[in-house]
Motif scaffolding. Structure first.
Motif, PDB file in Angstrom:
ATOM      1  N   ASN A  86      26.442  41.500  51.871  1.00 30.60           N
ATOM      2  CA  ASN A  86      27.791  41.002  52.101  1.00 30.60           C
ATOM      3  C   ASN A  86      28.706  41.666  51.073  1.00 30.60           C
ATOM      4  O   ASN A  86      28.252  42.155  50.040  1.00 30.60           O
ATOM      5  N   PRO A  87      30.009  41.743  51.345  1.00 32.14           N
ATOM      6  CA  PRO A  87      30.915  42.518  50.477  1.00 32.14           C
ATOM      7  C   PRO A  87      31.307  41.786  49.203  1.00 32.14           C
ATOM      8  O   PRO A  87      31.604  40.590  49.226  1.00 32.14           O
ATOM      9  N   HIS A  88      31.317  42.532  48.090  1.00 34.17           N
ATOM     10  CA  HIS A  88      31.695  41.962  46.799  1.00 34.17           C
ATOM     11  C   HIS A  88      32.612  42.899  46.041  1.00 34.17           C
ATOM     12  O   HIS A  88      32.419  44.119  46.048  1.00 34.17           O
ATOM     13  N   ALA A  89      33.594  42.307  45.364  1.00 35.99           N
ATOM     14  CA  ALA A  89      34.420  43.002  44.388  1.00 35.99           C
ATOM     15  C   ALA A  89      34.197  42.312  43.050  1.00 35.99           C
ATOM     16  O   ALA A  89      34.081  41.081  42.999  1.00 35.99           O
ATOM     17  N   VAL A  90      34.125  43.092  41.966  1.00 37.45           N
ATOM     18  CA  VAL A  90      33.882  42.521  40.636  1.00 37.45           C
ATOM     19  C   VAL A  90      34.900  43.081  39.659  1.00 37.45           C
ATOM     20  O   VAL A  90      35.048  44.304  39.533  1.00 37.45           O
ATOM     21  N   LEU A  91      35.612  42.174  38.977  1.00 40.11           N
ATOM     22  CA  LEU A  91      36.594  42.543  37.960  1.00 40.11           C
ATOM     23  C   LEU A  91      36.020  42.228  36.584  1.00 40.11           C
ATOM     24  O   LEU A  91      35.426  41.158  36.386  1.00 40.11           O
ATOM     25  N   ASN A 141      34.036  38.757  48.707  1.00 35.33           N
ATOM     26  CA  ASN A 141      33.775  37.820  47.621  1.00 35.33           C
ATOM     27  C   ASN A 141      34.267  38.460  46.324  1.00 35.33           C
ATOM     28  O   ASN A 141      34.084  39.663  46.116  1.00 35.33           O
ATOM     29  N   VAL A 142      34.849  37.672  45.441  1.00 36.97           N
ATOM     30  CA  VAL A 142      35.483  38.234  44.248  1.00 36.97           C
ATOM     31  C   VAL A 142      34.867  37.625  42.993  1.00 36.97           C
ATOM     32  O   VAL A 142      34.944  36.412  42.771  1.00 36.97           O
ATOM     33  N   GLY A 143      34.261  38.498  42.152  1.00 29.46           N
ATOM     34  CA  GLY A 143      33.652  38.045  40.914  1.00 29.46           C
ATOM     35  C   GLY A 143      34.493  38.428  39.715  1.00 29.46           C
ATOM     36  O   GLY A 143      35.092  39.510  39.668  1.00 29.46           O
ATOM     37  N   PHE A 144      34.535  37.537  38.723  1.00 27.90           N
ATOM     38  CA  PHE A 144      35.226  37.776  37.462  1.00 27.90           C
ATOM     39  C   PHE A 144      34.159  37.730  36.373  1.00 27.90           C
ATOM     40  O   PHE A 144      33.601  36.656  36.086  1.00 27.90           O
ATOM     41  N   ALA A 145      33.838  38.899  35.796  1.00 14.35           N
ATOM     42  CA  ALA A 145      32.705  39.026  34.883  1.00 14.35           C
ATOM     43  C   ALA A 145      33.159  39.374  33.474  1.00 14.35           C
ATOM     44  O   ALA A 145      34.050  40.210  33.283  1.00 14.35           O
TER      45      ALA A 145
END
Length: 278
Positions: A160-165, A193-197
Protein backbone atom coordinates in the motif's frame (compact mmCIF):
# COMPACT_ATOMS: atom_id res chain seq x y z
CA UNK A 1 -28.05 -10.27 9.67
CA UNK A 2 -26.32 -11.37 12.87
CA UNK A 3 -22.51 -11.37 12.74
CA UNK A 4 -20.09 -12.87 15.23
CA UNK A 5 -16.88 -10.88 15.58
CA UNK A 6 -13.74 -10.53 17.68
CA UNK A 7 -12.31 -7.20 18.81
CA UNK A 8 -8.49 -7.16 18.68
CA UNK A 9 -5.64 -4.66 18.68
CA UNK A 10 -2.00 -4.40 17.77
CA UNK A 11 -0.39 -1.70 19.95
CA UNK A 12 -3.73 0.11 20.17
CA UNK A 13 -4.42 -0.01 16.43
CA UNK A 14 -7.80 -1.74 16.81
CA UNK A 15 -9.76 -4.09 14.59
CA UNK A 16 -13.05 -5.88 14.25
CA UNK A 17 -12.17 -9.35 12.92
CA UNK A 18 -14.90 -11.36 11.16
CA UNK A 19 -14.67 -15.00 10.11
CA UNK A 20 -16.45 -15.44 6.79
CA UNK A 21 -15.35 -19.08 6.42
CA UNK A 22 -18.01 -20.23 8.93
CA UNK A 23 -20.74 -17.61 8.47
CA UNK A 24 -22.29 -15.76 5.57
CA UNK A 25 -20.95 -12.21 5.43
CA UNK A 26 -22.29 -9.51 3.09
CA UNK A 27 -21.00 -6.04 3.99
CA UNK A 28 -21.43 -2.92 1.85
CA UNK A 29 -19.69 0.38 2.60
CA UNK A 30 -22.52 1.60 4.82
CA UNK A 31 -22.36 -1.58 6.94
CA UNK A 32 -18.58 -1.32 7.21
CA UNK A 33 -18.80 2.30 8.34
CA UNK A 34 -21.42 1.31 10.91
CA UNK A 35 -19.22 -1.46 12.33
CA UNK A 36 -16.31 0.98 12.66
CA UNK A 37 -18.38 3.76 14.26
CA UNK A 38 -17.27 4.21 17.87
CA UNK A 39 -20.62 5.67 18.96
CA UNK A 40 -23.24 3.64 17.07
CA UNK A 41 -21.34 0.47 16.07
CA UNK A 42 -18.52 -1.58 17.58
CA UNK A 43 -15.71 0.89 16.92
CA UNK A 44 -12.37 0.24 15.25
CA UNK A 45 -9.73 1.60 12.92
CA UNK A 46 -10.25 -1.23 10.42
CA UNK A 47 -12.39 -4.29 9.74
CA UNK A 48 -10.57 -7.53 8.88
CA UNK A 49 -12.24 -10.38 6.99
CA UNK A 50 -11.03 -13.98 7.08
CA UNK A 51 -11.93 -15.71 3.81
CA UNK A 52 -11.01 -18.97 2.07
CA UNK A 53 -8.02 -18.56 -0.26
CA UNK A 54 -8.41 -18.17 -4.01
CA UNK A 55 -5.49 -20.59 -4.49
CA UNK A 56 -5.29 -23.17 -1.66
CA UNK A 57 -1.93 -24.35 -3.00
CA UNK A 58 -0.39 -20.94 -2.23
CA UNK A 59 -2.22 -19.71 0.88
CA UNK A 60 -4.29 -20.89 3.84
CA UNK A 61 -6.58 -17.85 3.88
CA UNK A 62 -7.50 -14.65 2.11
CA UNK A 63 -7.03 -11.56 4.28
CA UNK A 64 -9.16 -8.50 3.43
CA UNK A 65 -8.81 -5.09 5.09
CA UNK A 66 -11.39 -2.30 5.16
CA UNK A 67 -10.81 1.17 6.57
CA UNK A 68 -13.26 2.91 8.86
CA UNK A 69 -14.62 4.84 5.86
CA UNK A 70 -15.53 1.56 4.10
CA UNK A 71 -12.70 1.62 1.55
CA UNK A 72 -10.74 -1.60 0.95
CA UNK A 73 -6.95 -1.37 1.24
CA UNK A 74 -4.02 -3.57 0.32
CA UNK A 75 -1.98 -4.12 3.48
CA UNK A 76 -1.94 -3.68 7.26
CA UNK A 77 0.92 -5.02 9.37
CA UNK A 78 -0.81 -4.65 12.74
CA UNK A 79 -3.91 -6.27 11.30
CA UNK A 80 -1.83 -9.12 9.88
CA UNK A 81 -0.55 -9.97 13.34
CA UNK A 82 -4.09 -9.96 14.72
CA UNK A 83 -5.21 -12.08 11.78
CA UNK A 84 -2.57 -14.73 12.63
CA UNK A 85 -3.60 -14.84 16.30
CA UNK A 86 -7.29 -14.96 15.36
CA UNK A 87 -7.13 -17.95 12.99
CA UNK A 88 -5.16 -19.94 15.57
CA UNK A 89 -7.34 -18.97 18.54
CA UNK A 90 -10.49 -19.77 16.56
CA UNK A 91 -9.18 -23.21 15.61
CA UNK A 92 -9.08 -22.43 11.90
CA UNK A 93 -5.45 -23.61 11.73
CA UNK A 94 -2.73 -24.91 14.02
CA UNK A 95 0.03 -23.70 11.69
CA UNK A 96 2.67 -21.31 12.99
CA UNK A 97 3.65 -20.32 9.44
CA UNK A 98 0.55 -18.91 7.76
CA UNK A 99 0.65 -17.77 4.12
CA UNK A 100 -2.25 -15.46 3.24
CA UNK A 101 -3.51 -13.67 0.14
CA UNK A 102 -4.01 -9.92 0.37
CA UNK A 103 -5.04 -7.25 -2.10
CA UNK A 104 -1.37 -6.19 -2.06
CA UNK A 105 -0.05 -9.71 -2.74
CA UNK A 106 0.84 -12.87 -0.82
CA UNK A 107 2.43 -12.46 2.63
CA UNK A 108 3.55 -14.99 5.25
CA UNK A 109 2.78 -14.69 8.97
CA UNK A 110 4.97 -16.47 11.56
CA UNK A 111 3.66 -17.05 15.10
CA UNK A 112 6.65 -17.31 17.44
CA UNK A 113 6.93 -19.29 20.68
CA UNK A 114 6.05 -16.25 22.81
CA UNK A 115 2.97 -15.71 20.59
CA UNK A 116 4.38 -12.54 19.08
CA UNK A 117 3.85 -12.52 15.33
CA UNK A 118 6.59 -11.97 12.75
CA UNK A 119 5.31 -10.79 9.39
CA UNK A 120 7.04 -10.90 6.04
CA UNK A 121 5.80 -7.55 4.72
CA UNK A 122 7.20 -8.10 1.23
CA UNK A 123 9.87 -6.08 -0.51
CA UNK A 124 9.67 -2.29 -0.59
CA UNK A 125 8.80 -0.89 -4.02
CA UNK A 126 10.24 2.54 -4.77
CA UNK A 127 9.27 2.89 -8.45
CA UNK A 128 6.86 5.89 -8.57
CA UNK A 129 4.39 4.27 -10.98
CA UNK A 130 4.02 1.30 -8.65
CA UNK A 131 3.42 3.30 -5.43
CA UNK A 132 1.61 5.07 -7.24
CA UNK A 133 3.18 8.55 -7.24
CA UNK A 134 3.21 11.11 -10.05
CA UNK A 135 6.92 11.87 -10.50
CA UNK A 136 9.31 12.23 -13.43
CA UNK A 137 11.78 9.69 -12.04
CA UNK A 138 12.56 7.58 -8.96
CA UNK A 139 14.34 9.38 -6.13
CA UNK A 140 15.20 8.98 -2.46
CA UNK A 141 13.15 12.10 -1.71
CA UNK A 142 10.50 14.19 -3.47
CA UNK A 143 9.37 17.77 -2.89
CA UNK A 144 5.65 18.52 -3.04
CA UNK A 145 3.86 21.84 -3.05
CA UNK A 146 1.33 21.64 -0.22
CA UNK A 147 -0.78 24.79 -0.05
CA UNK A 148 2.21 26.92 -1.07
CA UNK A 149 4.71 25.16 1.21
CA UNK A 150 7.49 22.90 -0.11
CA UNK A 151 7.46 19.60 1.78
CA UNK A 152 10.15 16.96 1.26
CA UNK A 153 9.27 13.31 1.78
CA UNK A 154 10.20 9.77 0.82
CA UNK A 155 7.70 7.46 -0.86
CA UNK A 156 7.38 3.67 -1.05
CA UNK A 157 4.82 0.94 -1.52
CA UNK A 158 4.66 -1.77 1.13
CA UNK A 159 1.73 -3.32 -0.69
CA UNK A 160 0.00 0.00 0.00
CA UNK A 161 1.27 3.56 -0.64
CA UNK A 162 3.27 5.44 1.99
CA UNK A 163 4.89 8.85 2.28
CA UNK A 164 7.36 9.51 5.12
CA UNK A 165 8.50 12.93 6.35
CA UNK A 166 11.51 13.42 8.62
CA UNK A 167 10.73 15.67 11.60
CA UNK A 168 12.74 16.79 14.62
CA UNK A 169 10.13 15.68 17.15
CA UNK A 170 6.99 13.62 16.58
CA UNK A 171 5.19 15.22 19.53
CA UNK A 172 5.11 18.59 17.77
CA UNK A 173 4.75 17.23 14.21
CA UNK A 174 1.74 18.66 12.31
CA UNK A 175 0.14 15.23 11.83
CA UNK A 176 -3.51 16.27 11.87
CA UNK A 177 -2.90 19.43 9.82
CA UNK A 178 -0.48 18.23 7.12
CA UNK A 179 -1.41 14.51 7.11
CA UNK A 180 -4.78 14.87 5.35
CA UNK A 181 -3.34 17.36 2.83
CA UNK A 182 -0.66 14.92 1.73
CA UNK A 183 -3.05 11.94 1.92
CA UNK A 184 -5.19 13.49 -0.81
CA UNK A 185 -2.45 15.33 -2.72
CA UNK A 186 -2.83 15.14 -6.50
CA UNK A 187 0.59 13.45 -6.79
CA UNK A 188 -0.87 10.36 -5.05
CA UNK A 189 -3.73 9.20 -7.33
CA UNK A 190 -4.82 6.44 -4.90
CA UNK A 191 -4.20 8.59 -1.82
CA UNK A 192 -1.40 7.75 0.61
CA UNK A 193 -0.60 6.91 4.23
CA UNK A 194 1.57 9.63 5.78
CA UNK A 195 4.29 8.95 8.35
CA UNK A 196 6.10 11.52 10.49
CA UNK A 197 9.43 10.03 11.61
CA UNK A 198 12.08 11.33 14.03
CA UNK A 199 15.49 9.66 14.34
CA UNK A 200 16.77 9.03 17.86
CA UNK A 201 19.78 7.10 16.58
CA UNK A 202 20.56 4.42 13.96
CA UNK A 203 18.59 1.81 15.87
CA UNK A 204 15.60 3.79 17.13
CA UNK A 205 12.89 5.78 15.32
CA UNK A 206 9.83 7.58 16.69
CA UNK A 207 6.82 7.55 14.37
CA UNK A 208 3.28 8.87 14.06
CA UNK A 209 1.10 7.86 11.12
CA UNK A 210 -1.91 9.49 9.49
CA UNK A 211 -3.61 6.53 7.81
CA UNK A 212 -5.45 6.81 4.52
CA UNK A 213 -9.19 6.61 5.13
CA UNK A 214 -8.78 6.42 8.93
CA UNK A 215 -6.83 9.37 10.35
CA UNK A 216 -4.08 9.13 12.95
CA UNK A 217 -3.86 5.73 14.63
CA UNK A 218 -1.93 4.54 17.69
CA UNK A 219 0.16 2.23 15.53
CA UNK A 220 0.61 1.32 11.86
CA UNK A 221 2.62 -1.76 10.92
CA UNK A 222 2.96 -1.05 7.22
CA UNK A 223 3.78 2.57 8.12
CA UNK A 224 6.59 1.38 10.39
CA UNK A 225 7.86 -0.88 7.58
CA UNK A 226 7.72 2.04 5.14
CA UNK A 227 9.66 4.31 7.49
CA UNK A 228 12.27 1.58 7.99
CA UNK A 229 12.64 1.05 4.24
CA UNK A 230 12.93 4.75 3.36
CA UNK A 231 15.40 5.51 6.14
CA UNK A 232 17.50 2.38 5.54
CA UNK A 233 17.70 3.13 1.82
CA UNK A 234 19.17 6.53 2.74
CA UNK A 235 21.57 4.80 5.20
CA UNK A 236 20.13 6.67 8.16
CA UNK A 237 19.39 3.51 10.18
CA UNK A 238 20.84 0.00 10.62
CA UNK A 239 19.43 -3.31 9.36
CA UNK A 240 17.30 -3.70 12.50
CA UNK A 241 15.34 -0.85 14.05
CA UNK A 242 12.95 -0.36 16.93
CA UNK A 243 10.09 1.87 15.80
CA UNK A 244 8.21 3.52 18.66
CA UNK A 245 4.62 4.55 17.95
CA UNK A 246 2.08 6.07 20.34
CA UNK A 247 0.70 2.58 21.07
CA UNK A 248 4.04 0.80 21.60
CA UNK A 249 7.14 -0.50 19.85
CA UNK A 250 7.63 -2.70 16.78
CA UNK A 251 10.86 -4.32 15.60
CA UNK A 252 11.64 -3.94 11.88
CA UNK A 253 14.47 -5.49 9.88
CA UNK A 254 15.62 -5.01 6.27
CA UNK A 255 19.08 -5.39 4.77
CA UNK A 256 18.45 -2.91 1.92
CA UNK A 257 18.85 -5.59 -0.76
CA UNK A 258 16.53 -4.99 -3.71
CA UNK A 259 14.63 -8.30 -3.50
CA UNK A 260 14.73 -8.70 0.30
CA UNK A 261 11.52 -8.32 2.32
CA UNK A 262 10.98 -6.12 5.33
CA UNK A 263 10.23 -8.16 8.47
CA UNK A 264 7.97 -6.83 11.23
CA UNK A 265 7.66 -8.34 14.72
CA UNK A 266 5.21 -7.31 17.42
CA UNK A 267 2.30 -8.33 19.66
CA UNK A 268 -1.37 -8.91 18.91
CA UNK A 269 -4.09 -8.91 21.57
CA UNK A 270 -7.65 -10.25 21.71
CA UNK A 271 -9.99 -7.91 23.63
CA UNK A 272 -13.39 -9.62 23.46
CA UNK A 273 -15.76 -11.70 21.33
CA UNK A 274 -19.31 -10.66 20.50
CA UNK A 275 -22.10 -10.46 17.96
CA UNK A 276 -23.97 -7.62 16.31
CA UNK A 277 -27.24 -7.42 14.38
CA UNK A 278 -27.01 -5.43 11.13
Amino acid sequence: MRLEFTKMHGLGNDFVVIDSTRQNVHLDEAALRHLADRHFGIGCDQILLVEPPGDPAQALFRYRIFNADGSEVEQCGNGARCFARFVREQGLTEAREIPVETLGGRIVLHVEGDERVRVNMGRPVFAPEQIPLVAEHEADAYTLDVQGHAITLGAVSMGNPHAVLLVDDVASAPVTEVGPLIERHECFPRRVNVGFAALRDRGHVDLRVFERGVGETLACGSGAAAAMAILRRRDLVDDEVEVSLPGGTLVLSWNAQAEAPVWLTGPATTVFNGWIDL
